[in-house]
Design an enzyme around this catalytic site. Structure first.
Site: not given
Length: 481
Positions: A51, A147, A177, A181, A215, A234, A239, A328
């Site tokens: 945009r 995604k 992704h 790997k 993570e 998520d 994944h 997380k």
């Protein structure tokens, strides 16, 4: 060891959402690295579309800044100047008519045409419709969609149907992704290019499998987005599901896109429904760092951690549990797959120590590589004493400089799009099957209203997740970098 770089054909790549974070951090730096490696022809064209009202030079300056920051390019790198010459920009109104004719005028006949949808899924249909309606995309064009591909089965089906109005399944590249790997692809090589493992890759010899994606970061800064998804949407549905499929699938008849994806689909359809006792949900807490604050909702019941015990109902894996966990604010950032084999049925060594189970650990991040734990005699005199040691292969050590400088997952996957190779991309029926298995789990959580278990930031997760393993007389592997 010298890696081979095979150039791709001349292409026009349009990046929708080119001013966004993903384009800056991954797509543009990845394309630059492939250009410096000699894989992208200098005649190719990369067009940013968004945009923002700017011209080619402004976009090139923006791209140069991102490449210097995320690809480490020097200010005076001559290859950076050469790469920037490939870039152009067209302001686009995704929901209107502005910019589409100019974009069409820039597309070159004879080149491979690819369109990367680095935008919100709500715009996928609008962009697809305009690419087709304005005659920008043809029967040989490819589209790449990021995604999240839906947030449940119904929305995934609707999105598939929308894209199918304008593009065939062979033109749609649903990117994950994790599948790009190096170690994930090496998992297939280890299984299917060596006679060593495949005869043992079944319930008769494998005790259990653990898949961990941990993570250290929380959701601060994107809490409102994450709170609508949670760990299962998520990470697990996409994944981790893909990693599970690559471990558990049968050998395909050929390393062919549909042959590989057919076998992955069979795994998803063989997953047993989960019992409530086989799932643990958690939310991180801690002084100055708790999920509820980061999410901006003091009553949120969205999980930042999930652990589950998964069973696959087929001949190969009946009776072998797969334990999945992701979260997380955990102790370390790491992603790994650990295949624990069964212990020897009988030990001939009386007082020398009980033989421990062999274990194959595939590290996805950090320090990609593989580690096989085997029993040997402890060196030195004094009789037969057993000790477990790793046969360690890090790609950086084994493959030299090329192993340490492996292409990023996005680099590899974008080049696969240009080649027309869909092997490492999800098929529509695969996505829908994953949601069909995941939806009942999410529905039970929403109906139950039970809060996720709290766990301390910097820990390994909720205590309940430890009990999930302990009741089976097993233990989670330690989370460490």
């Amino acid at each position: 060891m010298v890696s081979r770089v095979i150039p791709v054909d001349d292409f026009d790549l349009v990046i929708f959402g080119a001013t966004g974070d993903l384009a800056h951090r991954k797509i543009l730096p990845g394309l630059f690295r492939r250009f410096t490696a000699g894989q992208i022809p200098a005649s190719s064209q990369i067009i940013g579309a968004a945009r923002t009202d700017q011209d080619d030079d402004a976009f090139r300056a923006e791209a140069a800044k991102a490449i210097r920051e995320y690809a480490g390019a020097a200010e005076d790198d001559p290859q950076l100047a050469e790469f920037l010459a490939l870039l152009g920009y067209v302001p686009i109104d995704a929901k209107g008519e502005g910019g589409w004719q100019e974009l069409k005028s820039r597309m070159r006949p004879g080149a491979v045409h690819a369109f990367y949808f680095s935008v919100a899924p709500s715009l996928f249909g609008d962009i697809a419709e305009r690419l087709a309606g304005h005659g920008i995309a043809d029967d040989d064009s490819r589209i790449v969609v990021e995604k999240p591909f839906g947030r449940d089965l119904a929305s995934a089906r609707a999105l598939n149907a929308t894209l199918a109005q304008h593009f065939t399944e062979q033109q749609i590249y649903r990117i994950d992704h994790y599948l790009g790997k190096e170690t994930v692809q090496n998992l297939m090589a280890v299984r299917f290019a060596n006679v060593l493992f495949e005869p043992l890759w079944n319930a008769q010899y494998v005790d259990h499998v653990q898949i961990t994606v941990a993570e250290t970061v929380g959701v601060a800064g994107r809490g409102s987005y994450y709170d609508k998804s949670g760990a299962i949407r998520d990470m697990v549905q996409n994944h981790m599901m893909q990693l599970l499929c690559l471990i558990a699938m049968e050998p395909p008849y050929h390393f062919d896109p549909d042959a590989v994806r057919d076998e992955k689909l069979k795994v998803i359809r063989a997953l047993e429904p989960l019992e409530p006792a086989d799932i643990v949900r958690g939310q991180y807490q801690g002084e100055g760092s708790d999920y509820l604050t980061d999410a901006g909702d003091a009553d949120s019941r969205t999980e930042s951690y999930v652990a589950m015990k998964v069973r696959i109902s087929n001949w190969r894996w009946q009776g072998t549990p797969f334990y999945l966990r992701t979260g997380k604010k955990l102790r370390a950032r790491t992603s790994e797959i650990a295949i624990t084999f069964k212990e020897p049925p009988h030990s001939i060594f009386d007082d020398s120590g009980h033989p421990k189970a062999n274990e194959l650990v595939i590290r996805l991040q950090p320090n990609e590589g593989m580690n096989l734990k085997v029993m040997i005699k402890e060196p030195g005199p004094g009789g037969m004493r057993l000790v477990q040691v790793p046969l360690d292969m890090s790609f950086a050590d084994a493959l030299g400089p090329e192993g340490a400088d492996m292409p990023d997952a996005y680099e590899r996957l974008i080049m696969d799009v240009i080649r027309g190779n869909q092997t490492l991309f999800m098929r529509g029926d695969e996505v829908e099957a994953a949601w069909a298995w995941t939806d009942p789990i999410i529905k039970s959580w929403e109906e139950g209203k039970r809060r996720p278990e709290p766990y301390d930031s910097g820990s390994s997760g909720p205590e309940e997740a430890l009990r999930l393993m302990h009741r089976d007389n097993r233990r989670w592997r330690e989370i460490r970098a």
